[in-house]
Each structure stands twice: as C-alpha cells, then as structure tokens.
Motif scaffolding. Sequence first.
Motif, PDB file in Angstrom:
ATOM      1  N   ASP A  35     -10.673   1.159   1.264  1.00  0.00           N
ATOM      2  CA  ASP A  35     -10.679   0.297   1.947  1.00  0.00           C
ATOM      3  C   ASP A  35     -10.044  -0.866   0.452  1.00  0.00           C
ATOM      4  O   ASP A  35     -11.151  -0.719  -0.130  1.00  0.00           O
ATOM      5  CB  ASP A  35     -11.839  -0.312   2.408  1.00  0.00           C
ATOM      6  CG  ASP A  35     -11.290  -1.806   3.243  1.00  0.00           C
ATOM      7  OD1 ASP A  35     -10.686  -1.529   3.816  1.00  0.00           O
ATOM      8  OD2 ASP A  35     -11.576  -2.667   2.825  1.00  0.00           O
ATOM      9  N   TYR A  36      -8.595  -0.933   0.825  1.00  0.00           N
ATOM     10  CA  TYR A  36      -9.001  -2.513  -0.273  1.00  0.00           C
ATOM     11  C   TYR A  36      -8.821  -3.500   0.202  1.00  0.00           C
ATOM     12  O   TYR A  36      -8.487  -4.577  -0.398  1.00  0.00           O
ATOM     13  CB  TYR A  36      -7.939  -2.251  -0.726  1.00  0.00           C
ATOM     14  CG  TYR A  36      -6.550  -1.765  -0.415  1.00  0.00           C
ATOM     15  CD1 TYR A  36      -5.189  -2.945  -0.337  1.00  0.00           C
ATOM     16  CD2 TYR A  36      -5.675  -0.904   0.177  1.00  0.00           C
ATOM     17  CE1 TYR A  36      -3.804  -2.928   0.243  1.00  0.00           C
ATOM     18  CE2 TYR A  36      -4.705  -0.909   1.021  1.00  0.00           C
ATOM     19  CZ  TYR A  36      -4.178  -2.129   1.238  1.00  0.00           C
ATOM     20  OH  TYR A  36      -2.926  -1.859   1.956  1.00  0.00           O
ATOM     21  N   VAL A  37      -8.605  -3.833   1.282  1.00  0.00           N
ATOM     22  CA  VAL A  37      -8.250  -5.387   1.720  1.00  0.00           C
ATOM     23  C   VAL A  37      -9.024  -6.342   2.398  1.00  0.00           C
ATOM     24  O   VAL A  37      -8.863  -7.547   1.220  1.00  0.00           O
ATOM     25  CB  VAL A  37      -7.927  -5.035   3.133  1.00  0.00           C
ATOM     26  CG1 VAL A  37      -8.086  -6.611   4.259  1.00  0.00           C
ATOM     27  CG2 VAL A  37      -6.507  -4.217   3.765  1.00  0.00           C
ATOM     28  N   ASN A  38     -10.603  -5.645   1.522  1.00  0.00           N
ATOM     29  CA  ASN A  38     -11.785  -6.418   1.893  1.00  0.00           C
ATOM     30  C   ASN A  38     -11.780  -6.726   0.326  1.00  0.00           C
ATOM     31  O   ASN A  38     -11.571  -8.673   0.316  1.00  0.00           O
ATOM     32  CB  ASN A  38     -12.744  -6.013   2.611  1.00  0.00           C
ATOM     33  CG  ASN A  38     -13.270  -5.459   3.532  1.00  0.00           C
ATOM     34  OD1 ASN A  38     -12.968  -6.559   4.342  1.00  0.00           O
ATOM     35  ND2 ASN A  38     -12.332  -4.927   4.169  1.00  0.00           N
ATOM     36  N   ALA A  39     -11.301  -6.195  -0.524  1.00  0.00           N
ATOM     37  CA  ALA A  39     -11.488  -6.311  -1.928  1.00  0.00           C
ATOM     38  C   ALA A  39     -10.667  -6.367  -2.645  1.00  0.00           C
ATOM     39  O   ALA A  39     -10.876  -7.829  -3.549  1.00  0.00           O
ATOM     40  CB  ALA A  39     -11.617  -5.218  -2.853  1.00  0.00           C
ATOM     41  N   ALA A  40      -9.541  -7.032  -2.204  1.00  0.00           N
ATOM     42  CA  ALA A  40      -8.394  -7.625  -2.053  1.00  0.00           C
ATOM     43  C   ALA A  40      -7.998  -9.540  -1.580  1.00  0.00           C
ATOM     44  O   ALA A  40      -7.732 -10.625  -2.443  1.00  0.00           O
ATOM     45  CB  ALA A  40      -6.785  -7.309  -2.008  1.00  0.00           C
ATOM     46  N   GLN A  89      -7.282  -0.696  -4.332  1.00  0.00           N
ATOM     47  CA  GLN A  89      -6.580  -1.697  -4.824  1.00  0.00           C
ATOM     48  C   GLN A  89      -5.710  -1.061  -5.872  1.00  0.00           C
ATOM     49  O   GLN A  89      -4.568  -0.985  -6.342  1.00  0.00           O
ATOM     50  CB  GLN A  89      -7.298  -2.524  -5.334  1.00  0.00           C
ATOM     51  CG  GLN A  89      -7.847  -3.752  -4.380  1.00  0.00           C
ATOM     52  CD  GLN A  89      -9.126  -5.106  -5.197  1.00  0.00           C
ATOM     53  OE1 GLN A  89      -9.790  -4.446  -5.432  1.00  0.00           O
ATOM     54  NE2 GLN A  89      -8.315  -5.952  -5.591  1.00  0.00           N
ATOM     55  N   VAL A  90      -6.225  -0.307  -7.096  1.00  0.00           N
ATOM     56  CA  VAL A  90      -5.820   0.226  -8.260  1.00  0.00           C
ATOM     57  C   VAL A  90      -5.190   1.200  -7.427  1.00  0.00           C
ATOM     58  O   VAL A  90      -3.933   1.265  -8.551  1.00  0.00           O
ATOM     59  CB  VAL A  90      -7.151   1.064  -9.062  1.00  0.00           C
ATOM     60  CG1 VAL A  90      -6.673   2.015  -9.924  1.00  0.00           C
ATOM     61  CG2 VAL A  90      -8.111   0.281  -9.850  1.00  0.00           C
ATOM     62  N   ILE A  91      -4.801   2.294  -6.760  1.00  0.00           N
ATOM     63  CA  ILE A  91      -4.132   2.711  -6.277  1.00  0.00           C
ATOM     64  C   ILE A  91      -2.816   2.087  -5.484  1.00  0.00           C
ATOM     65  O   ILE A  91      -1.508   2.079  -5.844  1.00  0.00           O
ATOM     66  CB  ILE A  91      -4.759   3.693  -5.158  1.00  0.00           C
ATOM     67  CG1 ILE A  91      -5.303   4.617  -5.840  1.00  0.00           C
ATOM     68  CG2 ILE A  91      -3.354   4.689  -4.337  1.00  0.00           C
ATOM     69  CD1 ILE A  91      -5.984   5.228  -4.749  1.00  0.00           C
ATOM     70  N   ASP A  92      -3.133   0.721  -5.166  1.00  0.00           N
ATOM     71  CA  ASP A  92      -1.987   0.323  -4.397  1.00  0.00           C
ATOM     72  C   ASP A  92      -1.569  -0.759  -5.824  1.00  0.00           C
ATOM     73  O   ASP A  92      -0.164  -0.403  -5.479  1.00  0.00           O
ATOM     74  CB  ASP A  92      -3.010  -1.082  -3.629  1.00  0.00           C
ATOM     75  CG  ASP A  92      -1.227  -1.958  -3.299  1.00  0.00           C
ATOM     76  OD1 ASP A  92      -0.629  -1.248  -2.568  1.00  0.00           O
ATOM     77  OD2 ASP A  92      -1.930  -3.233  -4.285  1.00  0.00           O
ATOM     78  N   VAL A 142       2.857  -1.037 -10.896  1.00  0.00           N
ATOM     79  CA  VAL A 142       3.134  -0.767 -11.978  1.00  0.00           C
ATOM     80  C   VAL A 142       4.023   0.435 -11.756  1.00  0.00           C
ATOM     81  O   VAL A 142       4.938   0.725 -13.076  1.00  0.00           O
ATOM     82  CB  VAL A 142       1.605  -0.072 -12.877  1.00  0.00           C
ATOM     83  CG1 VAL A 142       2.193   1.196 -14.374  1.00  0.00           C
ATOM     84  CG2 VAL A 142       0.597  -1.525 -12.767  1.00  0.00           C
ATOM     85  N   ILE A 143       4.363   1.047 -11.225  1.00  0.00           N
ATOM     86  CA  ILE A 143       5.146   2.295 -10.536  1.00  0.00           C
ATOM     87  C   ILE A 143       5.013   3.627 -10.775  1.00  0.00           C
ATOM     88  O   ILE A 143       5.767   3.494 -12.006  1.00  0.00           O
ATOM     89  CB  ILE A 143       7.084   1.885 -11.032  1.00  0.00           C
ATOM     90  CG1 ILE A 143       6.778   0.373 -10.719  1.00  0.00           C
ATOM     91  CG2 ILE A 143       7.710   2.616 -10.357  1.00  0.00           C
ATOM     92  CD1 ILE A 143       6.987   0.550  -8.711  1.00  0.00           C
ATOM     93  N   ASP A 144       3.694   3.215 -11.429  1.00  0.00           N
ATOM     94  CA  ASP A 144       3.117   4.919 -11.482  1.00  0.00           C
ATOM     95  C   ASP A 144       2.869   6.106 -10.698  1.00  0.00           C
ATOM     96  O   ASP A 144       1.689   6.165 -10.312  1.00  0.00           O
ATOM     97  CB  ASP A 144       1.702   4.694 -12.698  1.00  0.00           C
ATOM     98  CG  ASP A 144       1.270   5.577 -13.471  1.00  0.00           C
ATOM     99  OD1 ASP A 144       2.038   7.081 -13.253  1.00  0.00           O
ATOM    100  OD2 ASP A 144       0.002   5.460 -13.899  1.00  0.00           O
ATOM    101  N   TYR A 145       4.049   6.180 -10.241  1.00  0.00           N
ATOM    102  CA  TYR A 145       3.425   7.545  -8.730  1.00  0.00           C
ATOM    103  C   TYR A 145       2.637   8.503  -9.598  1.00  0.00           C
ATOM    104  O   TYR A 145       1.166   8.808  -8.316  1.00  0.00           O
ATOM    105  CB  TYR A 145       4.616   7.464  -8.377  1.00  0.00           C
ATOM    106  CG  TYR A 145       5.957   6.843  -7.964  1.00  0.00           C
ATOM    107  CD1 TYR A 145       5.262   5.848  -7.093  1.00  0.00           C
ATOM    108  CD2 TYR A 145       7.242   6.605  -8.171  1.00  0.00           C
ATOM    109  CE1 TYR A 145       6.405   4.922  -6.951  1.00  0.00           C
ATOM    110  CE2 TYR A 145       8.248   5.719  -7.740  1.00  0.00           C
ATOM    111  CZ  TYR A 145       7.717   4.754  -7.342  1.00  0.00           C
ATOM    112  OH  TYR A 145       8.775   3.873  -6.431  1.00  0.00           O
ATOM    113  N   PRO A 146       2.448   9.228 -10.319  1.00  0.00           N
ATOM    114  CA  PRO A 146       1.512  10.337 -10.303  1.00  0.00           C
ATOM    115  C   PRO A 146       0.635   9.940 -11.143  1.00  0.00           C
ATOM    116  O   PRO A 146      -1.062   9.894 -10.488  1.00  0.00           O
ATOM    117  CB  PRO A 146       2.088  10.645 -11.870  1.00  0.00           C
ATOM    118  CG  PRO A 146       3.815  10.185 -12.428  1.00  0.00           C
ATOM    119  CD  PRO A 146       3.526   9.284 -11.761  1.00  0.00           C
TER     120      PRO A 146
END
Length: 310
Positions: free
Chosen positions: A249-254, A267-270, A276-280
């Motif tokens: 989950d990232y909604v609660n942390a955000a 959040q980091v993945i999002d 950052v546009i770092d797809y890899p």
Amino acid sequence: MSSPVMTKEGKVRDLRSKEEIRAERRKGRTGVYLVLPGLLVLVLFFALPVVVLLAMSLYTRPPGAEIGQFVPALQFSNYATVLGAYWPELMRSFGFALIATTLALIIGYPMAYLVAVRLRERKLLQGILLVLLIAPFFSSFILRTQSWKQILADEGFVAQTLKAVGLLASDGHLTATAFAVVAGLTYNFLPFMVLPIYANLERLDTRLLEAAGDLYASPLTTFRKVTLPLSAPGVFAGTLLTFIPAAGDYVNAALLGNNRNTTMIGQVIDSRFFRVIDYPGAAALSFVLMVSILILVTVYIRKFGTKDLM
C-alpha cells in the motif's frame, strides 16, 4: 458351451469399459473447456504482465538518451542499485504491514466472534452489525484514508485528548507519523480480517461449545481448545488477505505519513515510475516486492498452515 458365454460376457465387459472410458474423456474435455477462460484471464492479466515487468526491470538507459528512453538489456545491476538505495523502505513496509495485521487480528477476532457466535440467534442485530462492517467498502479508499487525517489532526478530539492526559506532548503530532500510517492500514484492511473469520465461525457447531461446558471446561479453555482451532482457517485467510495488500500500500503512507520516516515501498515505486521516470528501477522494485511477499507467504504457509493449527 461355457467358453462362448464367457467370451460374450467378456465382450460385454469390454464394451462397458470402453463406454466408461469415453464418458470419462468427455467429462475431462468439458472440464478443460470450463477452465480455459480462467486460464486465459490469468495468462493475459497476470502471467504476461509479470513477464513484461521482469523484462522491463532489466532495461537500461543508453548514454545520451533522453529521459524516459530505455532499451532492452540484461542489466541485473538494476536490482542491486534499487535494493541498496531503498531497502529501509522495503523493511518498513513489511514492518508496518505486520503491525497492522496483528492489530487487525486483535481487533477483528472479537468482532467476528460477537457477530457470528454470540449474536447467532439475534438475526436482526447480527445483520445490522454486518452491514456496518461492510459499509466502508461503499466509500472510496482515498476518502476513508483522508478522514483519518482529519481524525488525527492536531485540533482533533484524539490528539487533544492524548495531550490532556499527558500521553502526547503539547507540541506533538499524530499525523505524519508511523502511528498514523499503521492506524490507517489497520482500519482500511480490518474488514479483510473480520469477514474470513466471521465466515468460518458462522459454520461453527455451537453444540461443541456446549459439550465442552458439560465436560467442565472453563470458557477460556473452551475458546482455546475448541473455538480457536476450529476458526484457524479463517484466521489464516484473514492474515494473508490483510498482510499482502498492506505491504504494497502507498495511499495510507502518502496521506497520513508523507515524510522520510514513514515512506513505504509503494510510494517509492510510484515516485520512480511517474516522477523520476525510471521505469527499470520501478519495475525492479515491484518485482522484488512481489517475490519477497511470495517468499514470506510460502514460509508462513509451511510453518503456520491450518493443519498445524488444528
């Protein structure tokens, strides 16, 4: 004269066995046809995206390329890079998810027991409580989380009460803390814990509880020796249904955290994907999260499977 009779009976037996074989084959083909749509959905919406995710995690950005331009490669160093940079967020995500799952179990089991066992004969009240339990699902996940931001605000009742009794410093905050994130996770995923346990306890034969009482077992012993083991499959399913989505989950942390000390891996993945546009890098983190959850769930199943709890 006996030989022809035996031969005819043998032929009859052979014919019957062939008919049975044909019927079994038809049933087998019917089963395959019924399973094919589900398999097709799994391949298109699970297996194929996982393969694409794995391939994307190995892409690389060639020298001089513009932002967002990547080429296929076997850049396994992407995994070492993201793990070295974001392992605290990964561990924090699992820690928050574990705490939220434990709290959901502590809160949810008595709720499920009350509705399923104690109120079994009072259908109207049981139905009302079930509706209240399921009602949050009818509102947006983000709105429910945003409401917790208001509940835990500095001017809110909770913060003011804790400050009044001395449990929170006068300049302390509940929002933007680990407490707020865990509270949001626990609340949002509580129904995922309660409903499987309720469904399991609903099928519990109350005559077993009466028999335990007739054998002079105390209420605590009856719960420990009868109720809890019989509800173990529900607890097992509820913990998995709570822990797995809570870890990603990232909604609660955000909304309830949104600082360095509460950042979760979602959040980091999002951020890596959309900002950052770092797809890899985002794909590598997603794959690491998926594999980590799979390993943890496998260990949990092997160590605390329902057969061991019964």
